[in-house]
Design an enzyme around this catalytic site. Structure first.
Site, PDB file in Angstrom:
ATOM      1  N   VAL A  77     -35.695  -9.302   0.545  1.00 15.65           N
ATOM      2  CA  VAL A  77     -34.357  -9.196  -0.053  1.00 15.65           C
ATOM      3  C   VAL A  77     -33.289  -9.839   0.828  1.00 15.65           C
ATOM      4  O   VAL A  77     -32.214 -10.195   0.336  1.00 15.65           O
ATOM      5  CB  VAL A  77     -33.980  -7.728  -0.372  1.00 15.65           C
ATOM      6  CG1 VAL A  77     -34.915  -7.134  -1.411  1.00 15.65           C
ATOM      7  CG2 VAL A  77     -33.910  -6.868   0.884  1.00 15.65           C
ATOM      8  N   ASN A 134     -33.331  -1.356  -4.445  1.00 13.85           N
ATOM      9  CA  ASN A 134     -33.566  -0.152  -3.651  1.00 13.85           C
ATOM     10  C   ASN A 134     -34.112  -0.413  -2.253  1.00 13.85           C
ATOM     11  O   ASN A 134     -34.055   0.461  -1.391  1.00 13.85           O
ATOM     12  CB  ASN A 134     -34.535   0.734  -4.459  1.00 13.85           C
ATOM     13  CG  ASN A 134     -35.200   1.793  -3.632  1.00 13.85           C
ATOM     14  OD1 ASN A 134     -34.597   2.840  -3.357  1.00 13.85           O
ATOM     15  ND2 ASN A 134     -36.438   1.543  -3.232  1.00 13.85           N
ATOM     16  N   SER A 162     -26.615   5.211   0.189  1.00 11.29           N
ATOM     17  CA  SER A 162     -26.991   6.370   1.018  1.00 11.29           C
ATOM     18  C   SER A 162     -25.807   7.318   1.079  1.00 11.29           C
ATOM     19  O   SER A 162     -24.659   6.907   0.889  1.00 11.29           O
ATOM     20  CB  SER A 162     -27.343   5.902   2.432  1.00 11.29           C
ATOM     21  OG  SER A 162     -27.575   7.012   3.296  1.00 11.29           O
ATOM     22  N   TYR A 204     -26.382   0.862  10.158  1.00  6.68           N
ATOM     23  CA  TYR A 204     -26.957   1.247   8.856  1.00  6.68           C
ATOM     24  C   TYR A 204     -25.856   1.810   7.966  1.00  6.68           C
ATOM     25  O   TYR A 204     -25.726   1.448   6.787  1.00  6.68           O
ATOM     26  CB  TYR A 204     -28.055   2.286   9.091  1.00  6.68           C
ATOM     27  CG  TYR A 204     -28.705   2.867   7.858  1.00  6.68           C
ATOM     28  CD1 TYR A 204     -29.765   2.220   7.232  1.00  6.68           C
ATOM     29  CD2 TYR A 204     -28.281   4.090   7.340  1.00  6.68           C
ATOM     30  CE1 TYR A 204     -30.385   2.775   6.115  1.00  6.68           C
ATOM     31  CE2 TYR A 204     -28.892   4.657   6.230  1.00  6.68           C
ATOM     32  CZ  TYR A 204     -29.955   3.995   5.615  1.00  6.68           C
ATOM     33  OH  TYR A 204     -30.557   4.545   4.510  1.00  6.68           O
ATOM     34  N   ALA A 253     -22.585   1.341   8.167  1.00  6.96           N
ATOM     35  CA  ALA A 253     -21.635   0.303   7.755  1.00  6.96           C
ATOM     36  C   ALA A 253     -22.217  -0.536   6.622  1.00  6.96           C
ATOM     37  O   ALA A 253     -21.524  -0.873   5.651  1.00  6.96           O
ATOM     38  CB  ALA A 253     -21.291  -0.580   8.951  1.00  6.96           C
ATOM     39  N   LYS A 277     -24.464   0.394   4.418  1.00  9.11           N
ATOM     40  CA  LYS A 277     -24.527   1.201   3.186  1.00  9.11           C
ATOM     41  C   LYS A 277     -23.128   1.375   2.582  1.00  9.11           C
ATOM     42  O   LYS A 277     -22.975   1.380   1.352  1.00  9.11           O
ATOM     43  CB  LYS A 277     -25.194   2.546   3.473  1.00  9.11           C
ATOM     44  CG  LYS A 277     -26.692   2.453   3.811  1.00  9.11           C
ATOM     45  CD  LYS A 277     -27.496   1.906   2.638  1.00  9.11           C
ATOM     46  CE  LYS A 277     -29.000   2.017   2.868  1.00  9.11           C
ATOM     47  NZ  LYS A 277     -29.797   1.487   1.732  1.00  9.11           N
TER      48      LYS A 277
HETATM   49  N1  LIG Z   1     -35.372   8.386   3.000  1.00  8.80           N
HETATM   50  C1  LIG Z   1     -34.099   8.713   3.182  1.00  8.80           C
HETATM   51  O1  LIG Z   1     -33.794   9.772   3.805  1.00  8.80           O
HETATM   52  C2  LIG Z   1     -33.008   7.843   2.607  1.00  8.80           C
HETATM   53  C3  LIG Z   1     -31.699   8.385   2.582  1.00  8.80           C
HETATM   54  C4  LIG Z   1     -30.682   7.588   2.062  1.00  8.80           C
HETATM   55  C5  LIG Z   1     -30.947   6.320   1.589  1.00  8.80           C
HETATM   56  N2  LIG Z   1     -32.221   5.826   1.638  1.00  8.80           N
HETATM   57  C6  LIG Z   1     -32.437   4.479   1.120  1.00  8.80           C
HETATM   58  O2  LIG Z   1     -33.391   4.552   0.078  1.00  8.80           O
HETATM   59  C7  LIG Z   1     -34.000   3.269  -0.080  1.00  8.80           C
HETATM   60  C8  LIG Z   1     -35.494   3.432  -0.145  1.00  8.80           C
HETATM   61  O3  LIG Z   1     -35.920   3.956   1.113  1.00  8.80           O
HETATM   62  P1  LIG Z   1     -37.154   4.949   1.251  1.00  8.80           P
HETATM   63  O4  LIG Z   1     -36.653   6.180   1.883  1.00  8.80           O
HETATM   64  O5  LIG Z   1     -37.914   5.032  -0.002  1.00  8.80           O
HETATM   65  O6  LIG Z   1     -37.936   4.152   2.411  1.00  8.80           O
HETATM   66  P2  LIG Z   1     -39.368   3.487   2.475  1.00  8.80           P
HETATM   67  O7  LIG Z   1     -39.463   2.946   3.862  1.00  8.80           O
HETATM   68  O8  LIG Z   1     -40.400   4.444   2.005  1.00  8.80           O
HETATM   69  O9  LIG Z   1     -39.279   2.282   1.420  1.00  8.80           O
HETATM   70  C9  LIG Z   1     -38.498   1.145   1.680  1.00  8.80           C
HETATM   71  C10 LIG Z   1     -39.213  -0.057   1.087  1.00  8.80           C
HETATM   72  O10 LIG Z   1     -38.383  -1.209   1.260  1.00  8.80           O
HETATM   73  C11 LIG Z   1     -39.218  -2.283   1.642  1.00  8.80           C
HETATM   74  N3  LIG Z   1     -38.455  -3.281   2.378  1.00  8.80           N
HETATM   75  C12 LIG Z   1     -37.927  -3.189   3.616  1.00  8.80           C
HETATM   76  N4  LIG Z   1     -37.341  -4.340   3.960  1.00  8.80           N
HETATM   77  C13 LIG Z   1     -37.501  -5.188   2.910  1.00  8.80           C
HETATM   78  C14 LIG Z   1     -37.115  -6.517   2.663  1.00  8.80           C
HETATM   79  N5  LIG Z   1     -36.452  -7.247   3.580  1.00  8.80           N
HETATM   80  N6  LIG Z   1     -37.434  -7.078   1.476  1.00  8.80           N
HETATM   81  C15 LIG Z   1     -38.119  -6.361   0.549  1.00  8.80           C
HETATM   82  N7  LIG Z   1     -38.528  -5.093   0.727  1.00  8.80           N
HETATM   83  C16 LIG Z   1     -38.219  -4.510   1.903  1.00  8.80           C
HETATM   84  C17 LIG Z   1     -40.281  -1.651   2.525  1.00  8.80           C
HETATM   85  O11 LIG Z   1     -41.433  -2.479   2.636  1.00  8.80           O
HETATM   86  C18 LIG Z   1     -40.552  -0.351   1.790  1.00  8.80           C
HETATM   87  O12 LIG Z   1     -41.571  -0.487   0.827  1.00  8.80           O
HETATM   88  C19 LIG Z   1     -33.516   2.427   1.121  1.00  8.80           C
HETATM   89  O13 LIG Z   1     -32.467   1.582   0.693  1.00  8.80           O
HETATM   90  C20 LIG Z   1     -33.010   3.472   2.086  1.00  8.80           C
HETATM   91  O14 LIG Z   1     -32.045   2.935   2.964  1.00  8.80           O
HETATM   92  C21 LIG Z   1     -33.259   6.574   2.121  1.00  8.80           C
END
Ligand SMILES: NC(=O)c1ccc[n+]([C@@H]2O[C@H](COP(=O)([O-])OP(=O)(O)OC[C@H]3O[C@@H](n4cnc5c(N)ncnc54)[C@H](O)[C@@H]3O)[C@@H](O)[C@H]2O)c1
Length: 264
Positions: A70, A96, A147, A160, A162, A164
């Site tokens: 991405v 996502n 987030s 992170y 900033a 988000k």
């Molecule tokens: N888990 C939490 O507590 C939490 C809280 C708030 C926000 N988020 C956000 O939710 C979203 C999903 O995260 P998650 O918790 O499911 O994490 P996760 O690590 O399980 O999944 C993230 C996915 O993004 C993919 N990814 C990473 N960099 C990439 C890139 N450059 N191009 C394409 N794919 C890429 C990874 O391979 C992974 O499959 C993210 O944006 C994360 O910042 C997560």
């Protein structure tokens, strides 16, 4: 579809084409499975192509894996072109994918980590928005995973946070562009969610009624966020636009107790 959750009607997204980035894991995986259960043809995009292919296998049916970084604009355009070439349309984009990195306070975030966090979590969203906007279907929807750290400060990982915040700003700023195409765009702002991002394993999907209740400030599950993403993308949310929907078990509802000494 996969027959594991049995939670949906199987018809909510029938005939719709859905793109999910970050679909190999966590929230993206849960959303891809749930969109498929609701009848969508789902494209599972991720940097981790093998992981995306595993989710496609879990879904079965019409799902397909697509490689994407991405952070790279051309990669985003190629991803969307793959969807259009295969399915002829794009109804929902769940942008996502995200990255947290190793950070524990300002002193631990150097320039390289800052650049990587911004490249994936902010520029990545911009790239995704730019790639889907020209082709999103009338009546379509974009949901961006920001987030809770996109609406309040996060001392543990300022870069992170900033990025988000920037993602939320992008969403709000792109409402008009998507409205001109008859589509909506919203952000979803999870609190703490048990996913591989925070070192937790992916867990089995469950019927919606069996999702654990998290009345106050615990960790949610990926499926909690996925269910809200589905709703934001659905016609039921047709009057919801440009919002940063917090889904956090009440985490942000009150001031946290002061635990550090204040003042000199
Ligand atoms: N888990 C939490 O507590 C939490 C809280 C708030 C926000 N988020 C956000 O939710 C979203 C999903 O995260 P998650 O918790 O499911 O994490 P996760 O690590 O399980 O999944 C993230 C996915 O993004 C993919 N990814 C990473 N960099 C990439 C890139 N450059 N191009 C394409 N794919 C890429 C990874 O391979 C992974 O499959 C993210 O944006 C994360 O910042 C997560």
């Amino acid at each position: 579809m996969n027959g594991k959750a049995g939670s949906g009607t199987g018809a909510g997204f029938s005939g719709k084409v859905v793109l999910v980035t970050g679909a190999a894991s966590g929230i993206g995986r849960a959303a891809a499975i749930r969109f498929a259960e609701e009848g969508a043809r789902v494209f599972c995009a991720d940097l981790n192509l093998a992981g995306a292919e595993a989710v496609v296998a879990e879904i079965g049916g019409m799902a397909a894996a697509v490689p994407v970084d991405v952070a790279d604009s051309a990669s985003n355009r190629a991803m969307v072109q793959t969807v259009i070439d295969a399915a002829g349309r794009l109804d929902v984009a769940f942008l996502n994918a995200g990255y947290y990195g190793q950070a524990d306070g300002l002193a631990t975030v150097d320039e390289d980590l800052f650049d990587r966090l911004v490249a994936i979590n902010l520029k990545g969203v911009f790239n995704g928005i730019k790639a889907v906007e020209p082709v999103i279907a009338q009546g379509g929807a974009v949901v961006v995973t920001a987030s809770a750290a996109g609406v309040i400060g996060h001392p543990g990982n300022p870069a992170y946070c900033a990025a988000k915040h920037g993602a939320v700003g992008l969403v709000k700023s792109c409402v008009d562009a998507f409205a001109a195409r008859g589509a909506r765009i919203n952000a979803i702002c999870p609190g703490g969610v048990e996913t591989p991002l925070v070192g937790a394993p992916d867990v089995a999907m469950v019927p919606v009624g069996d999702l654990p209740r998290v009345p106050l400030r615990g960790f949610g599950q990926a499926q909690h966020i996925a269910e809200v993403a589905l709703w934001l993308a659905s016609p039921a949310a047709g009057f919801v636009n440009g919002q940063a929907q917090v889904v956090d078990g009440g985490l942000l509802s009150t001031f946290a107790p002061v635990t550090l000494p204040v003042g000199p």
